[in-house]
Design an enzyme around this catalytic site. Structure first.
Site, short mmCIF file in Angstrom:
data_model
loop_
_atom_site.label_atom_id
_atom_site.label_comp_id
_atom_site.label_asym_id
_atom_site.label_seq_id
_atom_site.Cartn_x
_atom_site.Cartn_y
_atom_site.Cartn_z
N ASP A 30 0.86 -1.18 0.00
CA ASP A 30 0.00 0.00 0.00
C ASP A 30 0.89 1.22 0.00
O ASP A 30 1.94 1.24 0.66
CB ASP A 30 -0.90 -0.01 1.25
CG ASP A 30 -2.17 0.81 1.06
OD1 ASP A 30 -3.26 0.24 1.15
OD2 ASP A 30 -2.03 2.03 0.80
N THR A 123 -13.23 -3.66 -8.29
CA THR A 123 -14.41 -3.63 -9.17
C THR A 123 -14.17 -2.59 -10.26
O THR A 123 -14.07 -1.40 -9.97
CB THR A 123 -15.66 -3.30 -8.34
OG1 THR A 123 -15.77 -4.28 -7.30
CG2 THR A 123 -16.91 -3.30 -9.19
N ASN A 203 -23.92 -7.06 -8.20
CA ASN A 203 -24.20 -6.02 -7.21
C ASN A 203 -25.46 -5.24 -7.56
O ASN A 203 -26.28 -4.94 -6.69
CB ASN A 203 -23.00 -5.07 -7.06
CG ASN A 203 -21.99 -5.62 -6.06
OD1 ASN A 203 -22.14 -6.72 -5.56
ND2 ASN A 203 -20.95 -4.86 -5.78
N CYS A 255 -20.02 -0.24 -1.87
CA CYS A 255 -20.13 -1.02 -3.12
C CYS A 255 -21.43 -0.76 -3.88
O CYS A 255 -21.39 -0.22 -4.99
CB CYS A 255 -20.00 -2.50 -2.81
SG CYS A 255 -18.48 -2.88 -1.93
C1 UGA Z 1 -21.70 -6.29 -1.38
C2 UGA Z 1 -21.99 -7.67 -1.98
O1 UGA Z 1 -22.98 -8.33 -1.19
C3 UGA Z 1 -20.70 -8.51 -2.05
O2 UGA Z 1 -20.98 -9.74 -2.71
C4 UGA Z 1 -19.65 -7.73 -2.85
O3 UGA Z 1 -18.42 -8.45 -2.89
C5 UGA Z 1 -19.43 -6.39 -2.17
O4 UGA Z 1 -20.66 -5.66 -2.14
C6 UGA Z 1 -18.41 -5.64 -3.01
O5 UGA Z 1 -18.73 -5.26 -4.13
O6 UGA Z 1 -17.26 -5.51 -2.57
P1 UGA Z 1 -21.34 -5.34 1.10
O7 UGA Z 1 -21.31 -3.99 0.47
O8 UGA Z 1 -20.29 -5.71 2.07
O9 UGA Z 1 -21.30 -6.49 -0.03
O10 UGA Z 1 -22.73 -5.45 1.86
P2 UGA Z 1 -24.09 -6.28 1.73
O11 UGA Z 1 -24.13 -7.30 2.78
O12 UGA Z 1 -24.31 -6.71 0.35
O13 UGA Z 1 -25.16 -5.12 2.09
C7 UGA Z 1 -25.26 -3.93 1.31
C8 UGA Z 1 -26.36 -3.02 1.84
O14 UGA Z 1 -27.64 -3.60 1.63
C9 UGA Z 1 -26.28 -2.74 3.34
O15 UGA Z 1 -26.59 -1.37 3.56
C10 UGA Z 1 -27.33 -3.65 3.95
O16 UGA Z 1 -27.83 -3.22 5.18
C11 UGA Z 1 -28.39 -3.61 2.85
N1 UGA Z 1 -29.29 -4.79 2.84
C12 UGA Z 1 -28.81 -6.02 2.57
C13 UGA Z 1 -30.66 -4.61 3.06
O17 UGA Z 1 -31.14 -3.48 3.30
N2 UGA Z 1 -31.49 -5.70 3.00
C14 UGA Z 1 -31.03 -6.94 2.74
O18 UGA Z 1 -31.84 -7.89 2.70
C15 UGA Z 1 -29.66 -7.10 2.53
#
Ligand code: UGA
Length: 433
Positions: A30, A123, A203, A255
């Site tokens: 980094d 990404t 995504n 993301c």
């Molecule tokens: C997301 C993807 O799920 C990963 O597969 C991907 O690798 C990652 O982006 C990335 O591109 O690096 P992440 O951003 O860590 O992962 O979070 P998520 O668990 O997907 O949640 C995203 C948002 O959606 C959060 O604000 C969460 O609270 C919300 N969410 C999720 C909901 O409101 N309802 C749900 O049922 C699920």
């Protein structure tokens, strides 16, 4: 295998720790000197479940080393993984590829004569691999796409239990090395552009699913149906699946918001109509404002009755559970909207206070303990889906609150139990009179 990983954020570091624990020699690189110095001293500045323990183990075994120099860090690499950030550009919705380009140029300068694979894990918009290949311009280096599907907060779990491994390359030599790396795991090999697009398509699809369930939740609130029953019924159809159907305050994080914007930009560039993703982005932006308005209306109605300052306690600031990350956190955005009004805002989060403080500064009061945050509050609002919030002593919280209003905007708690305690309780996707 000797693997160099460029970028030590929420993707690079857990990936490095994961591969190191499988016996590979990892060098994490980094250009942030302070960060590398802290990592060398064993200090990690992100929260990820189980990361610290595994980090200590692999650094002790000297399987994981650090460098701030690409020149030094890639000297012996068989595989270089690019895991630098691709945030949204400052004056557009495009993915900013500055870090990608800078790192690729440096790699090109310092590549040795041995065969090396450069895997893009960041990404990046479709066709970025072609651009990087031009920058590298070496016969002994294959530029491949290896998109990341880790979830923040569960990065190590996902590393060891991946749903899928997608690799975009037409090089048979590179395929062989990657097959060896993943040792018998099922890999979907595609062409490079398809792999790049799989990441964005995934995504954006998940973001769409969340926005869809949020809209259905709105309809439930108007009609008297219950979103949780609807989601359960929907999810039983295996073609739909039961995941990502939790209605809430809108999606956030580093993301989904940026990737949906970037995908829409790419579609615009190629003159492809993308009204669905466009509506998802707009609808999700609107949702956070609407939720804030709902809170403001409630708070104002108490103020009218009692003619005093209204104290609002917020539980949860991270963009979701299990992380300290507040980037594009819907909880933070809702708090910012509340700050335009004359309320006293008090906040608690199990892990995200430091990051929240960088955004909200001294405009709110931060607490170390949830009970202290709820003390004398007129309203308590749950904005992040931390498991910890499920097991708090709500009888005690009820006792110490002023007005007993509990807005559970992540549908976490047991409604019957909360009502029995005496709370005026509301959740998302249900009608309350
Ligand atoms: C997301 C993807 O799920 C990963 O597969 C991907 O690798 C990652 O982006 C990335 O591109 O690096 P992440 O951003 O860590 O992962 O979070 P998520 O668990 O997907 O949640 C995203 C948002 O959606 C959060 O604000 C969460 O609270 C919300 N969410 C999720 C909901 O409101 N309802 C749900 O049922 C699920």
């Amino acid at each position: 295998m000797n693997i160099s990983i460029i970028g030590t954020g929420y993707v690079g570091l857990p990936t490095g720790v994961g591969f190191a624990s499988l016996g590979h020699n990892i060098c994490c690189i980094d250009k942030d000197l302070d960060k590398i110095d802290r990592l060398k001293k064993g200090e990690i500045d992100i929260y990820e479940e189980n990361l610290e323990e595994l980090f200590c183990k692999v650094t002790e075994e000297q399987k994981l080393t650090f460098s701030y120099s690409i020149k030094e860090g890639i000297q012996n690499a068989d595989l270089i993984i690019l895991a630098v950030g691709t945030p949204t550009e400052q004056n557009s919705d495009k993915a900013d590829l500055t870090y990608i380009k800078e790192a690729s140029k440096e790699i090109a300068e310092h590549l040795s004569d041995r065969y090396t694979i450069l895997a893009i894990k960041s990404t990046v918009p479709v066709c970025t691999g072609d651009m990087i290949e031009e920058i590298i311009d070496r016969k002994n280096c294959d530029v491949i796409s290896m998109p990341e599907f880790l979830r923040e907060g569960f990065a190590l779990y996902d590393f060891f239990n991946p749903d899928r491994i997608v690799v975009g390359t037409n090089s048979e030599k590179a395929k062989k090395v990657i097959q060896q790396l993943y040792d018998g795991k099922n890999i979907l090999f595609t062409d490079r552009r398809s792999a790049e697009l799989i990441k964005y398509a995934s995504n954006a699809f998940l973001a769409t699913k969340i926005h869809y369930i949020n809209e259905i939740a709105d309809l439930c609130e108007k009609t008297g149906a219950n979103i949780e029953n609807v989601a359960k019924g929907l999810g039983l159809d295996s073609r739909i699946g039961n995941k990502f159907l939790n209605a809430g305050i809108g999606f956030g994080g580093s993301c989904f918001p940026k990737d949906t914007r970037a995908l829409l930009q790419t579609a615009n560039e190629f003159n492809v109509e993308f009204s669905l993703v466009k509506n998802v982005i707009e609808g999700n932006n609107k949702r956070k404002k609407e939720i804030a308005q709902k809170i403001i209306q409630k708070a104002k109605s108490i103020k009218k009755q009692e003619n005093k300052s209204i104290r609002i306690a917020i539980f949860g600031l991270a963009f979701k559970n299990n992380t300290d990350d507040c980037r594009e956190s819907p909880a933070i955005e809702i708090v910012q909207n509340l700050l335009n009004e004359d309320f006293i805002i008090e906040v608690y989060d199990p892990k995200a206070i430091d990051n929240a403080q960088k955004i909200l500064k001294n405009k709110v009061t931060y607490y170390k303990y949830p009970e202290m945050c709820a003390f004398r509050a007129d309203m308590l609002i749950l904005l992040t889906e931390w498991e910890e919030f499920k097991i708090l002593d709500y009888e005690k919280i009820y006792e110490i609150m002023n007005n007993k209003i509990l807005l559970d905007y992540r549908n976490l708690l047991d409604e019957e139990k909360m009502k029995k305690i005496g709370f005026e309780y509301e959740r998302i996707g249900k009608k309350y009179d």
